[in-house]
Enzyme design. Structure first.
Site, PDB file in Angstrom:
ATOM      1  N   TYR A 138       0.844  -1.206   0.000  1.00 35.96           N
ATOM      2  CA  TYR A 138       0.000   0.000   0.000  1.00 35.96           C
ATOM      3  C   TYR A 138       0.876   1.253   0.000  1.00 35.96           C
ATOM      4  O   TYR A 138       1.695   1.442   0.899  1.00 35.96           O
ATOM      5  CB  TYR A 138      -0.905  -0.010   1.242  1.00 35.96           C
ATOM      6  N   LYS A 155       1.838   9.989   9.009  1.00 31.38           N
ATOM      7  CA  LYS A 155       1.241   9.569  10.282  1.00 31.38           C
ATOM      8  C   LYS A 155       1.965  10.168  11.491  1.00 31.38           C
ATOM      9  O   LYS A 155       1.790  11.335  11.794  1.00 31.38           O
ATOM     10  CB  LYS A 155       1.155   8.046  10.341  1.00 31.38           C
ATOM     11  N   ASP A 205       8.605   2.703   1.847  1.00 28.13           N
ATOM     12  CA  ASP A 205       7.421   3.416   2.312  1.00 28.13           C
ATOM     13  C   ASP A 205       7.335   3.197   3.819  1.00 28.13           C
ATOM     14  O   ASP A 205       6.965   2.109   4.281  1.00 28.13           O
ATOM     15  CB  ASP A 205       6.179   2.875   1.601  1.00 28.13           C
TER      16      ASP A 205
HETATM   17  C1  LIG Z   1       2.221   2.217   3.982  1.00 29.95           C
HETATM   18  C2  LIG Z   1       1.321   3.382   3.675  1.00 29.95           C
HETATM   19  N1  LIG Z   1       1.683   4.230   2.702  1.00 29.95           N
HETATM   20  C3  LIG Z   1       0.920   5.291   2.386  1.00 29.95           C
HETATM   21  C4  LIG Z   1      -0.250   5.554   3.039  1.00 29.95           C
HETATM   22  C5  LIG Z   1      -1.096   6.723   2.644  1.00 29.95           C
HETATM   23  O1  LIG Z   1      -1.059   7.704   3.626  1.00 29.95           O
HETATM   24  P1  LIG Z   1      -2.209   8.801   3.715  1.00 29.95           P
HETATM   25  O2  LIG Z   1      -3.446   8.106   4.198  1.00 29.95           O
HETATM   26  O3  LIG Z   1      -1.662   9.818   4.668  1.00 29.95           O
HETATM   27  O4  LIG Z   1      -2.367   9.359   2.341  1.00 29.95           O
HETATM   28  C6  LIG Z   1      -0.657   4.703   4.069  1.00 29.95           C
HETATM   29  C7  LIG Z   1      -1.920   4.959   4.796  1.00 29.95           C
HETATM   30  O5  LIG Z   1      -2.357   4.198   5.618  1.00 29.95           O
HETATM   31  C8  LIG Z   1       0.141   3.577   4.382  1.00 29.95           C
HETATM   32  O6  LIG Z   1      -0.250   2.697   5.313  1.00 29.95           O
END
Ligand SMILES: Cc1ncc(COP(=O)(O)O)c(C=O)c1O
Length: 428
Positions: A141, A264, A236
């Site tokens: 993700y 986050k 990420d």
């Molecule tokens: C691993 C990861 N990358 C990116 C994101 C996207 O972040 P945002 O919700 O702040 O756009 C998330 C969101 O949960 C995530 O878990």
């Protein structure tokens, strides 16, 4: 202070939500989950029910809701102004703290969400490599951009490395710009990198994919292979940054990428995220440092705003205090062990996967090493378990327990009692 909406009943709020919001919600949780306030590791819903919170705002509230240090920092900043669209001392300080904390970080570019951070990290490696394709992992993700929504959660997985879009509205051409590999399958990744090295801009990976830890040696091999071919590796760390350790998953697993993305926790619960990494890649954000055609144009109205920056700084200061991570890990370990024991004693076909700061149960005994393995979990059982737990005062998302520094022994006891009751009901 009283808000204008204070007198509206929960039923009316739900009805209003269903009228003005598609699906009746902001898109994250069901319409019926309406949280009014949070303090420490507890949240309270609009009907007055209290929950031990493992949703934690989907992760940012790592030191607990309404932490006094964060609240004080924000209150001090608010009368001085909210956002300026220009450098401010707090954003600069936060960038320095990120560079100190994250092994890969020489420089930082602030944005407002993890989605943006991942989008710009992918664009940065394209600018750097002057190539287009990105390799990502099935089930990984990376936010909601067109590129990230390739093979995130395909209902019918395709043939590797063909990407499958997970959303309507994505141009077909994007499929051809992404290569998809299986997490933890280093043979497959190596083959794809060797075959496509002349077209690849970079590789993006969640070092801990959703709930699946990397197999020993996987990240090290990924680092070695990408480095051998001069292909930038992006971690990420939107979830794992400042959660797995103060230096993120890169410090926790001992593998340094070329770029990482943060979100986050780093914004202390406010809108702030970041791309951080090697100067020679980050310089593409600097108009004067690169040729015109190599410049990555990036601006954002709220980028590095001082309210989020002071909240982030206050949060990181709490995490820097001795014993912070030991406490989170001890809480997580106690919870994971208790849940494992309860499930085993009940004879349910289940396993607890993850790491102490972030875990959940999957209802299968099959080993889980990648996305396709994770589909073997019985979803109906997980949904039922979560629903029972919600009734017993546990707030969590569909597939994650986010552990915080604020969880106490009382919260652990409350949780274990809820698990015990819910598991007894699952057996009936
Ligand atoms: C691993 C990861 N990358 C990116 C994101 C996207 O972040 P945002 O919700 O702040 O756009 C998330 C969101 O949960 C995530 O878990």
């Amino acid at each position: 202070m009283a808000f204008e909406t204070d007198s509206i009943s929960p039923e009316t709020l739900i009805a209003n939500a269903k009228r003005v919001l598609p699906g009746g919600s902001f898109g994250n949780m069901p319409a019926e989950v309406m949280i009014r306030s949070g303090k420490g590791a507890r949240v309270f819903d609009e009907s007055g029910h209290e929950y031990v919170d493992y949703l934690l705002g989907s992760g940012p509230m790592f030191i607990g809701h309404a932490h006094p240090d964060v609240t004080a920092a924000v209150e001090e900043q608010l009368p001085l102004g909210t956002t300026f669209f220009a450098n401010n001392r707090h954003g600069i300080k936060l960038a320095e703290m990120i560079c100190e904390a994250m092994p890969c970080a020489d420089q930082v570019r602030f944005v407002c969400s993890g989605t943006e951070a991942d989008l710009y990290a992918m664009r940065a490696v394209r600018a750097f490599r002057k190539r287009d394709k990105i390799l990502k992992f099935e089930g990984g993700y990376h936010g909601m951009s067109d590129y990230a929504l390739m093979s995130l959660a395909p209902k019918r997985p395709g043939n590797f490395p063909r990407a499958v879009p997970d959303s309507a509205g994505i141009p077909k051409s994007v499929q051809d710009e992404m290569l998809i590999a299986a997490f933890n399958d280093i043979g497959m990744v190596e083959g794809l990198i060797v075959e496509n090295k002349d077209e690849l801009a970079g590789v993006i990976v969640e070092p801990f994919q959703r709930l699946i830890p990397p197999q020993p040696g996987f990240l090290q091999a990924l680092r070695r292979i990408t480095a051998e071919h001069g292909i930038p590796l992006i971690f990420d760390e939107v979830v794992t940054g400042f959660r797995f350790s103060y230096g993120g998953a890169q410090q926790y697993y001992g593998v340094t990428p070329d770029l990482c993305t943060l979100g986050k926790i780093v914004g202390g619960g406010y809108a702030l995220a970041a791309v951080a990494g090697r100067t020679d890649i980050m310089k593409h954000f600097d108009k004067l440092a690169v040729a015109d055609e190599d410049f990555l144009f990036q601006i954002g109205t709220l980028s590095g705003n001082p309210v989020a920056a002071v909240a982030g700084i206050a949060t990181l200061k709490v995490l820097k205090q001795p014993g912070a991570y030991e406490k989170v890990f001890a809480t997580g370990r106690t919870l994971m062990t208790a849940l494992r024991d309860l499930l085993t004693n009940a004879g349910l076909p289940a396993q607890v996967i993850g790491e102490p700061p972030l875990f959940d149960v999957v209802f299968t005994r099959e080993p889980i090493r990648d996305y396709r393995d994770s589909l073997k979990g019985d979803k109906a059982m997980a949904t039922r378990f979560n629903a029972l737990l919600r009734q017993k005062g546990i707030m969590k998302g569909e597939s994650k327990y986010y552990v915080s520094l604020a969880h106490t022994q009382e919260d652990i006891d409350w949780t274990i009692a809820a698990w015990t009751d819910a598991i007894a009901q699952m057996k009936m």
